[in-house]
Design a protein around this motif. Structure first.
Motif, PDB file in Angstrom:
ATOM      1  N   ALA A 117       0.832  -1.209   0.000  1.00  0.00           N
ATOM      2  CA  ALA A 117       0.000   0.000   0.000  1.00  0.00           C
ATOM      3  C   ALA A 117       0.865   1.257   0.000  1.00  0.00           C
ATOM      4  CB  ALA A 117      -0.929  -0.003   1.219  1.00  0.00           C
ATOM      5  N   MET A 118       1.980   1.226   0.720  1.00  0.00           N
ATOM      6  CA  MET A 118       2.896   2.365   0.741  1.00  0.00           C
ATOM      7  C   MET A 118       3.547   2.572  -0.620  1.00  0.00           C
ATOM      8  SD  MET A 118       4.644   1.748   4.488  1.00  0.00           S
ATOM      9  CE  MET A 118       5.635   3.254   4.461  1.00  0.00           C
ATOM     10  N   ALA A 119       3.813   1.484  -1.347  1.00  0.00           N
ATOM     11  CA  ALA A 119       4.366   1.613  -2.700  1.00  0.00           C
ATOM     12  C   ALA A 119       3.349   2.283  -3.623  1.00  0.00           C
ATOM     13  CB  ALA A 119       4.752   0.234  -3.234  1.00  0.00           C
ATOM     14  N   TYR A 120       2.078   1.919  -3.474  1.00  0.00           N
ATOM     15  CA  TYR A 120       1.032   2.558  -4.282  1.00  0.00           C
ATOM     16  C   TYR A 120       0.922   4.048  -3.938  1.00  0.00           C
ATOM     17  CZ  TYR A 120      -3.573   3.804  -6.047  1.00  0.00           C
ATOM     18  OH  TYR A 120      -4.616   4.442  -6.686  1.00  0.00           O
ATOM     19  N   ASP A 121       1.043   4.369  -2.664  1.00  0.00           N
ATOM     20  CA  ASP A 121       1.019   5.769  -2.239  1.00  0.00           C
ATOM     21  C   ASP A 121       2.152   6.554  -2.888  1.00  0.00           C
ATOM     22  OD1 ASP A 121       0.397   8.062  -0.272  1.00  0.00           O
ATOM     23  OD2 ASP A 121       2.472   7.556   0.238  1.00  0.00           O
ATOM     24  N   ARG A 122       3.359   5.969  -2.946  1.00  0.00           N
ATOM     25  CA  ARG A 122       4.493   6.645  -3.580  1.00  0.00           C
ATOM     26  C   ARG A 122       4.283   6.779  -5.091  1.00  0.00           C
ATOM     27  NH1 ARG A 122       6.094  10.021  -1.434  1.00  0.00           N
ATOM     28  NH2 ARG A 122       4.038   9.773  -0.504  1.00  0.00           N
ATOM     29  N   TYR A 123       3.625   5.786  -5.681  1.00  0.00           N
ATOM     30  CA  TYR A 123       3.323   5.863  -7.114  1.00  0.00           C
ATOM     31  C   TYR A 123       2.407   7.044  -7.418  1.00  0.00           C
ATOM     32  CZ  TYR A 123       0.175   4.995 -11.029  1.00  0.00           C
ATOM     33  OH  TYR A 123      -0.634   5.152 -12.133  1.00  0.00           O
ATOM     34  N   VAL A 124       1.357   7.188  -6.628  1.00  0.00           N
ATOM     35  CA  VAL A 124       0.432   8.304  -6.846  1.00  0.00           C
ATOM     36  C   VAL A 124       1.136   9.635  -6.604  1.00  0.00           C
ATOM     37  CG1 VAL A 124      -1.752   9.372  -6.124  1.00  0.00           C
ATOM     38  CG2 VAL A 124      -1.556   6.886  -6.226  1.00  0.00           C
ATOM     39  N   ALA A 125       1.971   9.709  -5.570  1.00  0.00           N
ATOM     40  CA  ALA A 125       2.649  10.961  -5.238  1.00  0.00           C
ATOM     41  C   ALA A 125       3.600  11.400  -6.339  1.00  0.00           C
ATOM     42  CB  ALA A 125       3.412  10.801  -3.921  1.00  0.00           C
ATOM     43  N   VAL A 126       4.306  10.447  -6.964  1.00  0.00           N
ATOM     44  CA  VAL A 126       5.296  10.795  -7.981  1.00  0.00           C
ATOM     45  C   VAL A 126       4.667  10.936  -9.361  1.00  0.00           C
ATOM     46  CG1 VAL A 126       7.389   9.999  -9.172  1.00  0.00           C
ATOM     47  CG2 VAL A 126       7.178   9.714  -6.698  1.00  0.00           C
ATOM     48  N   CYS A 127       3.751  10.035  -9.705  1.00  0.00           N
ATOM     49  CA  CYS A 127       3.202  10.008 -11.058  1.00  0.00           C
ATOM     50  C   CYS A 127       1.957  10.879 -11.236  1.00  0.00           C
ATOM     51  CB  CYS A 127       2.876   8.567 -11.446  1.00  0.00           C
ATOM     52  SG  CYS A 127       4.306   7.465 -11.460  1.00  0.00           S
ATOM     53  N   HIS A 220       6.458   2.217 -12.628  1.00  0.00           N
ATOM     54  CA  HIS A 220       5.842   3.468 -13.094  1.00  0.00           C
ATOM     55  C   HIS A 220       6.596   4.683 -12.554  1.00  0.00           C
ATOM     56  CE1 HIS A 220       2.341   1.981 -15.269  1.00  0.00           C
ATOM     57  NE2 HIS A 220       2.126   1.106 -14.295  1.00  0.00           N
ATOM     58  N   ILE A 221       7.036   4.593 -11.308  1.00  0.00           N
ATOM     59  CA  ILE A 221       7.795   5.706 -10.723  1.00  0.00           C
ATOM     60  C   ILE A 221       9.090   5.924 -11.495  1.00  0.00           C
ATOM     61  CG2 ILE A 221       9.121   6.417  -8.687  1.00  0.00           C
ATOM     62  CD1 ILE A 221       6.970   5.056  -6.962  1.00  0.00           C
ATOM     63  N   LEU A 222       9.807   4.832 -11.786  1.00  0.00           N
ATOM     64  CA  LEU A 222      11.066   4.937 -12.518  1.00  0.00           C
ATOM     65  C   LEU A 222      10.848   5.530 -13.905  1.00  0.00           C
ATOM     66  CD1 LEU A 222      14.105   4.337 -12.688  1.00  0.00           C
ATOM     67  CD2 LEU A 222      13.513   2.034 -13.489  1.00  0.00           C
ATOM     68  N   ALA A 223       9.796   5.074 -14.587  1.00  0.00           N
ATOM     69  CA  ALA A 223       9.510   5.593 -15.923  1.00  0.00           C
ATOM     70  C   ALA A 223       9.177   7.079 -15.875  1.00  0.00           C
ATOM     71  CB  ALA A 223       8.354   4.811 -16.546  1.00  0.00           C
ATOM     72  N   TRP A 234      15.100  13.364  -9.866  1.00  0.00           N
ATOM     73  CA  TRP A 234      15.677  12.050  -9.570  1.00  0.00           C
ATOM     74  C   TRP A 234      16.073  11.949  -8.102  1.00  0.00           C
ATOM     75  CZ3 TRP A 234      19.556  11.752 -14.284  1.00  0.00           C
ATOM     76  CH2 TRP A 234      18.799  11.665 -15.473  1.00  0.00           C
ATOM     77  N   ARG A 235      16.715  13.004  -7.589  1.00  0.00           N
ATOM     78  CA  ARG A 235      17.145  12.984  -6.179  1.00  0.00           C
ATOM     79  C   ARG A 235      15.942  12.916  -5.241  1.00  0.00           C
ATOM     80  NH1 ARG A 235      20.912  16.866  -8.084  1.00  0.00           N
ATOM     81  NH2 ARG A 235      19.557  18.544  -7.334  1.00  0.00           N
ATOM     82  N   LYS A 236      14.882  13.652  -5.572  1.00  0.00           N
ATOM     83  CA  LYS A 236      13.693  13.657  -4.710  1.00  0.00           C
ATOM     84  C   LYS A 236      13.041  12.280  -4.688  1.00  0.00           C
ATOM     85  CE  LYS A 236       9.330  16.068  -3.903  1.00  0.00           C
ATOM     86  NZ  LYS A 236       8.414  17.136  -4.377  1.00  0.00           N
ATOM     87  N   ALA A 237      12.891  11.674  -5.864  1.00  0.00           N
ATOM     88  CA  ALA A 237      12.291  10.341  -5.931  1.00  0.00           C
ATOM     89  C   ALA A 237      13.170   9.315  -5.229  1.00  0.00           C
ATOM     90  CB  ALA A 237      12.074   9.947  -7.392  1.00  0.00           C
ATOM     91  N   THR A 242      13.828   5.082  -1.667  1.00  0.00           N
ATOM     92  CA  THR A 242      14.894   4.110  -1.426  1.00  0.00           C
ATOM     93  C   THR A 242      14.714   3.359  -0.111  1.00  0.00           C
ATOM     94  OG1 THR A 242      16.459   5.440  -2.691  1.00  0.00           O
ATOM     95  CG2 THR A 242      17.375   3.799  -1.212  1.00  0.00           C
ATOM     96  N   SER A 243      14.405   4.072   0.956  1.00  0.00           N
ATOM     97  CA  SER A 243      14.284   3.413   2.261  1.00  0.00           C
ATOM     98  C   SER A 243      13.144   2.402   2.255  1.00  0.00           C
ATOM     99  CB  SER A 243      14.073   4.448   3.363  1.00  0.00           C
ATOM    100  OG  SER A 243      12.917   5.220   3.107  1.00  0.00           O
ATOM    101  N   HIS A 244      12.008   2.783   1.661  1.00  0.00           N
ATOM    102  CA  HIS A 244      10.867   1.870   1.601  1.00  0.00           C
ATOM    103  C   HIS A 244      11.194   0.643   0.762  1.00  0.00           C
ATOM    104  CE1 HIS A 244       7.224   0.356  -0.505  1.00  0.00           C
ATOM    105  NE2 HIS A 244       6.769   0.328   0.737  1.00  0.00           N
ATOM    106  N   LEU A 245      11.856   0.852  -0.378  1.00  0.00           N
ATOM    107  CA  LEU A 245      12.196  -0.265  -1.247  1.00  0.00           C
ATOM    108  C   LEU A 245      13.201  -1.195  -0.568  1.00  0.00           C
ATOM    109  CD1 LEU A 245      11.675  -1.466  -4.017  1.00  0.00           C
ATOM    110  CD2 LEU A 245      13.561  -0.100  -4.915  1.00  0.00           C
ATOM    111  N   SER A 246      14.135  -0.652   0.197  1.00  0.00           N
ATOM    112  CA  SER A 246      15.120  -1.469   0.909  1.00  0.00           C
ATOM    113  C   SER A 246      14.446  -2.355   1.947  1.00  0.00           C
ATOM    114  CB  SER A 246      16.164  -0.574   1.584  1.00  0.00           C
ATOM    115  OG  SER A 246      16.849   0.207   0.638  1.00  0.00           O
ATOM    116  N   VAL A 247      13.533  -1.775   2.722  1.00  0.00           N
ATOM    117  CA  VAL A 247      12.799  -2.546   3.727  1.00  0.00           C
ATOM    118  C   VAL A 247      11.966  -3.635   3.067  1.00  0.00           C
ATOM    119  CG1 VAL A 247      10.979  -2.422   5.461  1.00  0.00           C
ATOM    120  CG2 VAL A 247      12.756  -0.678   5.406  1.00  0.00           C
TER     121      VAL A 247
END
Length: 276
Positions: A117-127, A220-223, A234-237, A242-247
């Motif tokens: 769910a947090m990944a989806y939240d980051r997707y909406v925030a960035v895209c 989608h975020i990377l694209a 790039w730095r903001k994303a 990064t921390s969420h993806l690492s966990v």
């Protein structure tokens, strides 16, 4: 079967990590220190998010519940393990063992879905930054978090329920430091084929669904970031994700190692290390 279960085994003995008194003291200090840091860090995060109005956003709402799950997840196991290191008493009742298993699976499953769910939240925030507040409404956030807990409780009820059909007529020595599915199956004198199959199917589905949702979101975020061709974007994303993806990678890596490897290749020491 249930009557036989209770008449044969009323408690288990947790093997722990080692029988060496010197190492017991080291483990006590290590786990106690880690647990205190865990509690302080996560409680501090929850209090900070509740106190600071600027942090009342969907991202921090999910982060607050991640901290709550981390506290609950570790508290299912660590206090009981610390007590056994302190007193030397490693016995746990049959009911206590299943209770520990139920809450461990509940919080572990809920955490996996919350990370998705947090990944989806980051997707909406960035895209979709202009529609972020509209899409990630408070109602949707509440439903997502409630769904995480509900799926966790349902998954745990299935595993704990199927555990009741097993008989434990061996020594009662559980080769782990907490009550976990595979070590309990190894201790059973019943046919555990159904239990093992259910565990593999459920874990595969949960890891598959949540990891796919996470990977699609980050794809989608990377694209979107690459299309901007802006180092600042790039730095903001990178700092946000990064921390969420690492966990997420650490969580799924440990879960895959613990539950999806063939039983013939299992090694108790490696399973205990992955559990930690």
């Amino acid at each position: 079967m249930a009557q036989r279960n209770h008449s044969v085994v009323t408690e288990f003995t947790l093997a722990g990590f080692t029988d060496s008194p010197d190492l017991q003291e080291v483990l006590l200090v290590l786990f106690l220190t880690t647990y205190i840091i865990n509690l302080m860090g996560n409680l501090g995060m929850i209090l900070l998010i509740n106190h600071e109005p600027k942090l009342h956003t969907p991202m921090y709402f999910f982060l607050k519940h991640l901290s709550l799950l981390d506290i609950s997840f570790s508290s299912c196991i660590t206090p009981r393990f610390l007590l056994s290191l302190l007193t030397g008493r490693r016995n746990i009742s049959y009911a206590g063992c299943l209770t520990q298993l139920y809450f461990y699976v509940t919080f572990g499953t809920a955490e996996g879905f919350l990370l998705a769910a947090m990944a989806y939240d980051r997707y909406v925030a960035v895209c979709n930054p202009l529609r972020y507040v509209l899409v990630m409404s408070r109602g949707l956030c509440l439903r997502l978090v409630a769904g995480c807990y509900a799926v966790g409780a349902l998954n745990s009820a299935v595993h704990t329920g199927t555990m009741l059909r097993l008989s434990f007529c061996a020594s009662g020595l559980l080769d782990h430091f907490y009550c976990e599915g595979p070590p309990l199956y190894a201790l059973s004198c019943s046919d555990t084929t159904i239990n093992t199959a259910i565990m593999l199917v459920f874990v595969s589905c949960i890891v598959g669904m949540t990891s796919t949702a996470t990977l699609v979101s980050y794809g989608h975020i990377l694209a979107a970031v690459l299309r901007t061709r802006s180092p600042r974007a790039w730095r903001k994303a990178f700092s946000t994700c990064t921390s969420h993806l690492s966990v997420t990678l650490l969580f799924y890596g440990a879960a895959t190692f613990m539950y999806l490897q063939p039983s013939s290749r299992r090694q108790s020491k490696l399973d205990k290390t992955a559990s930690v």
